[in-house]
Write an enzyme that holds these catalytic residues in place. Structure first.
Site, PDB file in Angstrom:
ATOM      1  N   GLU A 289      -0.309 -50.648  -9.448  1.00 16.37           N
ATOM      2  CA  GLU A 289       1.099 -50.720  -8.511  1.00 16.37           C
ATOM      3  C   GLU A 289       1.683 -49.445  -8.878  1.00 16.37           C
ATOM      4  O   GLU A 289       1.459 -48.474  -9.997  1.00 16.37           O
ATOM      5  CB  GLU A 289       2.074 -51.941  -8.864  1.00 16.37           C
ATOM      6  N   ARG A 293      11.000 -45.826 -10.006  1.00 18.48           N
ATOM      7  CA  ARG A 293      12.259 -45.904 -10.848  1.00 18.48           C
ATOM      8  C   ARG A 293      11.878 -45.513 -12.093  1.00 18.48           C
ATOM      9  O   ARG A 293      10.912 -45.195 -12.700  1.00 18.48           O
ATOM     10  CB  ARG A 293      12.692 -47.363 -10.941  1.00 18.48           C
TER      11      ARG A 293
END
Ligand code: ADP
Ligand code: ADP
Ligand code: MG
Length: 461
Positions: A289, A293
């Site tokens: 994944e 951020r």
């Protein structure tokens, strides 16, 4: 635009971290807080503070309207979302930008695309990045799931497209398991993430979690090498290192290049992490994944590269190009981070909020302690139990481990139970010292090694 003021839309240690980076850049900070957080360290350090609502995250830190209104009222130029909470919420990023402010992170559309773990798998495949064998898209029916499982074999993981923080993952050992878990997993994902979408991935056994830090300015992308994060409990990282010490140089180069290729494919802007599972025996890595951020474990990368990732995020958001070129990013030594939680490891990691009556922080070369704590601070019970991160840097992994032991011994957090004893035990473990661990290691170790050490009251859930 030049960013002159930032609203910090988070709490805890990461809010403190963002304020420190902003101060170093001469930027004014406005800190949001819930009613339970009025006395947190970030509120004390920021230039101004705004109460955004009741303690429950849904009423405050997860309330898009409340945070956007606070930013507008404060008249800030930009908003930093930290990690967790609204940091990977594309609607929040869009709302900030629609209100004429800068969201310190990727564009909403990039968050939307990469935050959906199924869509991200497709982006990775298209960019030539190997993914874990599994389903091609979201699974609509159990028949589709069965067909995938027959192709890949068991055990298999049922994962939520919108999952995160180690939640929304189940393992099915066989067909009966899959048929039983599938409908439940979908209902749970819908309840937890507002999206019941599921996909399947073959379980990679004896895998290491390895991830690549990337930085992009919308035009160029660089990587800041990788982190090793295999020591996990409930699929959440507990201890992280940089670099991944057992990765052959040739694999490291391919891994980091694949992360850059993926980020380039979407014109990535900001700091991000591409996560992989690495199979040491075959030397194959598989994409799992992207986190769009700043991550909890970013300091280990900062220690070995000398790059201030949070400052870089702010500069990029202000429109500046990357301040570093790939050829200038070098690895220097080794770094380890221990996540310190207000939890009692001897009582099944029961959360232990309360008042910190005393605090002694180790100091010295190569030691960093990122925290929200101060003497007399009362840790509220409403949020994640992370209270600090001890990060240690050394020339080699061995010297880093020695320094870590000393630093852990010098860290005294009085008044609340913490995971410091767990880290002390881990730092003294032979397998950890040899680097002989995978993503399953810690949970087994907790049941065997640590349960014994913890004494008669030990009760590891
Ligand atoms: P991941 O392991 O998925 O890469 P990180 O470990 O970097 O993610 O941290 C993100 C997770 O931390 C979130 O998914 C959430 O569970 C938790 N979290 C969210 N907000 C906070 C916070 N303010 N302080 C500590 N932890 C948080
Ligand atoms: P999250 O979004 O919750 O962070 P990830 O997909 O990143 O979820 O996975 C979290 C952890 O779960 C990984 O670090 C790894 O330990 C385990 N995991 C995930 N997918 C697999 C897989 N296909 N095989 C084995 N372990 C996996
Ligand atoms: Mg993850």
């Amino acid at each position: 635009m030049t960013i002159r003021s930032i609203l910090v839309a988070n709490r805890g240690e990461i809010a403190v971290r963002i304020i420190r980076a902003a101060k170093a850049l001469g930027i004014r900070t406005v800190q949001v807080h819930s009613a339970a957080d009025a006395d947190m360290l970030a509120v004390r350090l920021a230039d101004a503070a705004v109460d955004i609502g009741s303690p429950a995250p849904r009423k405050s830190y997860l309330n898009i309207e409340a945070v956007v209104n606070a930013a507008k009222a404060a008249g800030v130029d930009a908003v930093h979302p930290g990690y967790g909470f609204l940091s990977e919420n594309a609607d929040f990023a869009d709302a900030i930008e629609a209100a004429g402010m800068v969201f310190i992170g990727p564009k909403g559309e990039a968050i939307r695309l990469l935050g959906d773990k199924v869509a991200a798998r497709a982006v990775a495949e298209k960019a030539g990045v190997p993914t874990v064998p599994g389903s091609d898209g979201r699974l609509a029916t159990i028949e589709e799931a069965r067909a995938v499982a027959e192709r890949t074999g068991f055990p298999i993981m049922i994962k939520a497209a919108a999952g995160g923080g180690g939640r929304g993952i189940r393992v099915a050992a066989d067909l009966a398991d899959l048929e039983r878990h599938f409908p439940q997993a979908s209902a749970e994902a819908l309840a937890a993430f507002g999206d019941g979408g599921l996909y399947l991935e073959k379980v990679i056994t004896r895998a290491r979690h390895v991830e690549v830090q990337i930085l992009g300015d919308g035009e160029n992308v660089v990587h800041c090498f990788e982190r090793e994060c295999s020591l996990q409990r409930r699929r959440q990282k507990v201890w992280e290192e940089a670099p991944s010490f057992l990765l052959p140089a040739e694999v490291r180069a391919r891994l980091c290049e694949s992360a850059v290729a993926l980020a380039r494919a979407v014109g990535y802007r900001g700091a991000g992490t591409v996560e992989y599972l690495y199979d040491e025996t075959t030397r194959e890595f598989y994409f799992i994944e992207v986190n769009t951020r700043i991550q909890v474990e970013h300091p280990v990368t900062e220690m070995v590269t000398g790059i201030d990732l949070v400052a870089e995020m702010i500069r990029i958001a202000g429109g500046a190009p990357l301040s570093v070129r790939q050829e200038d990013i070098r690895l220097d030594g080794h770094a380890i981070e221990c996540r310190i939680n207000a939890e009692d490891p001897e009582r099944g990691f029961m959360p232990a909020p309360g008042t910190v009556s005393g605090l002694t922080v180790p100091e010295g070369e190569g030691i960093r302690f990122d925290t929200m704590l101060y003497e007399g601070y009362t840790i509220p019970p409403f949020y994640d139990s992370l209270i600090g991160k001890l990060i240690v840097h050394g020339e080699t992994r061995a010297t880093c481990l020695e320094r870590l032991k000393e630093a852990l011994q010098g860290l005294a957090i009085e008044g609340v139970a913490t995971t410091v004893p767990l880290h002390l035990a881990l730092a003294g473990d032979g397998n950890v010292a040899r680097g002989a661990f995978d993503t399953r290691f810690l949970e087994q170790w907790l049941e065997t090694e640590f349960a014994g050490k913890a004494g008669p009251t030990a009760e590891v859930a």
